[in-house]
Design an enzyme around this catalytic site. Structure first.
Site, PDB file in Angstrom:
ATOM      1  N   LYS A 179       3.912  16.845  -5.132  1.00 42.81           N
ATOM      2  CA  LYS A 179       4.224  17.190  -3.739  1.00 42.81           C
ATOM      3  C   LYS A 179       5.161  18.401  -3.679  1.00 42.81           C
ATOM      4  CE  LYS A 179       3.546  12.543  -1.967  1.00 42.81           C
ATOM      5  NZ  LYS A 179       4.161  11.241  -1.833  1.00 42.81           N
ATOM      6  N   GLY A 196       0.814  -1.225   0.000  1.00 45.74           N
ATOM      7  CA  GLY A 196       0.000   0.000   0.000  1.00 45.74           C
ATOM      8  C   GLY A 196       0.840   1.264   0.000  1.00 45.74           C
ATOM      9  N   ASP A 254       4.000  12.020  -9.006  1.00 45.39           N
ATOM     10  CA  ASP A 254       3.538  12.143  -7.620  1.00 45.39           C
ATOM     11  C   ASP A 254       4.489  13.049  -6.815  1.00 45.39           C
ATOM     12  OD1 ASP A 254       1.875  11.167  -5.320  1.00 45.39           O
ATOM     13  OD2 ASP A 254       3.859  10.445  -4.694  1.00 45.39           O
TER      14      ASP A 254
END
Ligand code: ADP
Ligand code: ASP
Ligand code: MG
Length: 828
Positions: free
Chosen positions: A691, A673, A687
């Site tokens: 950020k 996960g 990703d």
């Protein structure tokens, strides 16, 4: 002597009549009692309908039927349950009054008009029947009753439907009656008799809807009673209408003034005119529950509990605000008095008045039923001024409510008004007008009626129950969403013990959102979702659907929690914020869209006093955003930043050090996960870039995602098409190159790290080789590390380090944000 008044709710059925008789028997043991009765509940409404529809024969017959049925049901049930009950007396009374009603109807039909004094006689028939029935019930227990007739002494002005009693005259007329009374005497409430100018008796009047309380107060004055007891269907006066506010608390004491303010501003447990007479003659008033006589009730008297506090909150609905304004108002003596005189002449009562200090405008509230009359009469009175443009057209705004805070202790207390207004802001309520008199006993605000329940709920919560609520709507129940549900489920009890009512009212998956008005049972949420989907109860996730639910169930602190990575939802956050939702999200899409949308989100949240919280978008549960925001607020400046911002890439690159292949490391990271649902988001560098952009924007740099220089782990010529599974099986094609690059670095005593940095206002995401002296050398296993070099933090940076991915820490971070929606409430 005590006066006991039983309201319609206490006489709604045969059983209630028996309860009333028991209370009378009990009370009359120790003192003489005078009983005042209302009509059985609902009966006056049927009579009012009859008086209003005298020309509609069909409707008349229906209403007469309802009226008769209500009375005969009570009589029949009493006959069946009390063997000694003699029903003939009441049945005969019903026949007589029915004939009388029919005669009135014929007359008004002929006239096509029902004069007010006839209307008063029609609508007070229920009280007379209550007397007949209760008399028979008491006689069946051998209690002899003196019947008191209000027409003999309860003198009023000649306002037939909303009369005011002449206390001095009524008292004088009653003077010699006391000694002649039996232990129990009985009088119909609601009824008076007008005095003519020449002093002679006039017509029957009524004391206004709900006016039997007032009758009891006048009788208490006439009898010089020691106490006036109002028996109703609640244990006493609550600090808010208990029908509206479940957490409302019973009050033991109220001063006369407090009771007066409360009843005036809508607490229907007492008719507003009741307190005047008993306060003037210092008679105590006790509010009691017919169905629970053992409860002590609320005592209204001169005593006060001396505590400096707000006692209660009330609401009054169906109001219209009238605005008289214009240049002609300024400094012109007599304008206000003409406005008020016009209203008084028309018998329109003004509930609240406010005037701006510029004297440009006088605003006042009236009951909406009077608005037409008020408008017409003002237009006539100011015809000339309106024609000459000295006044602007009379403006009316209807569907308004007044919410009032009441308490003697508010006097000289600071911060009450501020708390009240911020409560209203919290409930997204716009204040139309404000009034506070200099006794500081009450503060009233005029607001839109559809916001009244929300305003009452939030104010009650902030002043009395101190039980803040969080009403969650969760979209997405994947890895983070379902972990969040599990965490909330575990914490719900302890939050409740800390007085926080946190409930999840809706959960959505890709099929739609399933709602539960009582809050979804989080231990069985999956079955609730399945059932909802099977029964076609899942609704599309939209601001309209969620808002409709919030409105219907009067939720006051709704929070949208988005645990998806869905772009469309992220792009609709502004709609949710505009509709009064807080938004909590680990989804990075909204903050990395255009700079324009980024700013719109913030300005909407500010405008609607809602919070937009996204701590978990960078560093998962690590307090990155909060820290950065606080530094910037404190005047710090970001000079340089570097960090490992991706838990999955931290894990994958750490595994590469140990000799694992890229594809294997990615597969394990996905299973744990750590990765985004689609690992391409991580490996493409997107990703991390998002950020980094969020960090940069937080530090005040107005950059776009296209300004970020990204080195993807996936080379340009790599085929990354297909679904997630296809991609995962293709990934092994990169294993050789990456392992070789890793080995080359290792030969120089270095490791590969995927690093985001901001230098000189430029953002870059790249695979860097770092040696053991570099602070990011040892960051792996899913850890994140962020080094903030700033004006305050130098030469050593501010470093944050810890797990930056994983369902548990991310969900805990989201949970933390959800709880932060409360700090706003508590600050205010
Ligand atoms: P009755 O038929 O006895 O005259 P009412 O219906 O006129 O009774 O008044 C009682 C009702 O007043 C209660 O049932 C309650 O719903 C309502 N009410 C409104 N505000 C308050 C309050 N602050 N405290 C208690 N009751 C209130
Ligand atoms: N029966 C009247 C009404 O319903 C008076 C009262 O109940 O106090 O308004
Ligand atoms: Mg009442």
């Amino acid at each position: 002597m005590r006066v006991l008044k039983f309201g319609g709710s206490s006489l709604a059925s045969a059983e209630r009549f028996r309860q009333v008789a028991d209370i009378i028997k009990d009370k009359s043991q120790s003192s003489k009692v005078a009983i005042v009765v209302s009509a059985p509940q609902g009966v006056t409404n049927h009579l009012v309908a009859m008086a209003e529809n005298t020309n509609d024969q069909e409707k008349l017959v229906t209403d007469l039927g309802h009226f008769k049925r209500a009375i005969t049901t009570i009589i029949d049930d009493l006959s069946a349950s009390i063997p000694e009950f003699k029903s003939q007396h009441c049945e005969q009374a019903l026949i007589n009054y029915e004939h009388q009603l029919e005669r009135f109807m014929q007359g008004t039909n002929l006239l096509s008009y029902c004069p007010d004094h006839i209307r008063a006689r029609i609508i007070s028939t229920g009280e007379r029947l209550s007397v007949a029935i209760l008399d028979s019930v008491l006689q069946s227990s051998d209690i002899q009753v003196s019947l008191l007739s209000p027409e003999n002494f309860l003198f009023t002005n000649d306002s037939s439907l909303n009369a005011v009693a002449d206390l001095v005259l009524s008292k004088e007329k009653f003077n010699n009656e006391y000694d002649k009374l039996n232990q129990v005497s009985l009088m119909p409430g609601f009824i008076g008799i007008s005095v003519k100018k020449d002093g002679s008796e006039g017509q029957v009047t009524t004391l206004g809807r709900n006016g039997s309380d007032y009758s009891a107060a006048v009788l208490a004055v006439c009898l010089q009673a020691e106490c006036c007891e109002i028996w109703t269907d609640v244990d006493g006066v609550y600090n808010a209408d208990p029908r509206m506010i479940k957490e409302a608390k019973l009050l033991d004491y109220l001063s006369y003034q407090e009771a007066m303010e409360l009843s005036y501003f809508g607490a229907s447990v007492l008719h507003p005119k009741t307190i005047g007479p008993i306060a003037q003659y210092h008679i105590a008033c006790l509010i009691k529950n017919t169905s629970n006589p053992a409860a002590p009730g609320t005592l209204i008297s001169n005593e006060n509990d001396q505590q400096k506090r707000v006692k209660a909150i009330s609401n009054l609905d169906d109001l219209t605000m009238v605005n008289v304004s214009g240049p002609g108002m300024k400094g012109m003596v007599g304008m206000a008095s003409r406005v008020f005189a016009t209203m008084s002449r028309e018998n329109v009562s003004m509930v609240l008045i406010s005037q701006s200090s510029s004297e440009y405008c006088i605003s006042f509230c009236i009951h909406s039923k009077d608005e037409h009359q008020a408008e017409q009469s003002l237009k006539e009175e100011f015809e000339l001024e309106l024609l000459n443009g000295l006044l602007e057209p009379i403006a009316l705004k209807s569907e308004l409510s007044i919410v009032s805070l009441v308490g003697d202790g508010m006097h000289h207390q600071r911060g009450v008004a501020a708390k009240f207004f911020s409560s209203l802001a919290q409930a997204s309520v716009n204040v139309v007008a404000i009034a506070q008199d200099s006794s500081e006993r009450s503060i009233s605000v005029v607001i839109e009626q559809h916001k009244c329940i929300a305003a009452m709920k939030v104010s009650h919560q902030n002043f009395f129950s101190h039980k803040p609520a969080i009403d969650i709507f969760l979209v997405g129940c994947g890895v983070v969403g379902s972990e969040l549900i599990a965490q909330i489920s575990r914490q719900q009890k302890s939050l409740k013990e800390q007085n926080v009512a946190l409930k999840v009212y809706g959960i959505a998956n890709s099929k739609g959102m399933v709602f539960d008005e009582n809050g979804i049972d989080l231990e069985n949420w999956q079955s609730a979702m399945t059932k909802g989907a099977e029964n076609n109860q899942a609704l599309p996730v939209s601001a309209e659907n969620l808002k409709a639910f919030v409105r219907e169930h009067h939720l006051i602190n709704p929070v949208l929690v988005d645990s998806t990575s869905n772009e469309a939802l992220a792009m609709s956050y502004v709609d949710y914020l505009a509709e009064g939702f807080h938004v909590v999200t680990p989804n990075k899409k909204s903050n990395t869209d255009s700079w324009e949308y980024y700013q719109e989100l913030r300005s909407t949240a500010q405008k609607t006093n809602r919070r937009f919280l996204y701590e978990t978008t960078v560093g998962a549960g690590l307090p990155v955003i909060d820290t950065l925001q606080n530094l910037i607020k404190a005047g710090d400046e970001l000079q340089r930043f570097e960090g490992i911002l991706s838990g999955s890439l931290s894990y994958i690159f750490g595994k590469l050090d140990e000799g694992m292949s890229l594809s294997e490391a990615t597969a394990i990271a996905k299973e744990n996960g750590f990765t985004e649902p689609d690992p391409r988001d991580d490996l493409s560098g997107m990703d991390v870039a998002r950020k980094l952009l969020i960090m940069a924007r937080e530090a005040g740099m107005p950059l776009e995602i296209s300004d970020i220089n990204i080195e993807s782990v996936l080379p340009n010529d790599f085929d990354d098409s297909g679904d997630v599974n296809e991609f995962m099986s293709n990934l092994s094609k990169l294993d050789g190159d990456i392992s070789a690059r890793c080995a080359a670095a290792k030969a120089e005593g270095k490791v590969l790290r995927y690093i985001g940095n901001i230098v000189d206002g430029k953002c870059k995401v790249s695979i860097d080789e770092v040696d053991s002296s570099h602070p990011l050398y040892s960051v792996k296993e899913g850890e994140n590390a962020l080094a903030i070099h700033s004006r305050y933090y130098q030469p050593l940076p501010f470093v944050l380090r810890g797990y930056g991915a994983g369902a548990a820490v991310t969900a805990a971070g989201v949970f933390g944000d959800i709880l932060r929606t409360l700090t706003w409430e508590q600050q205010h």
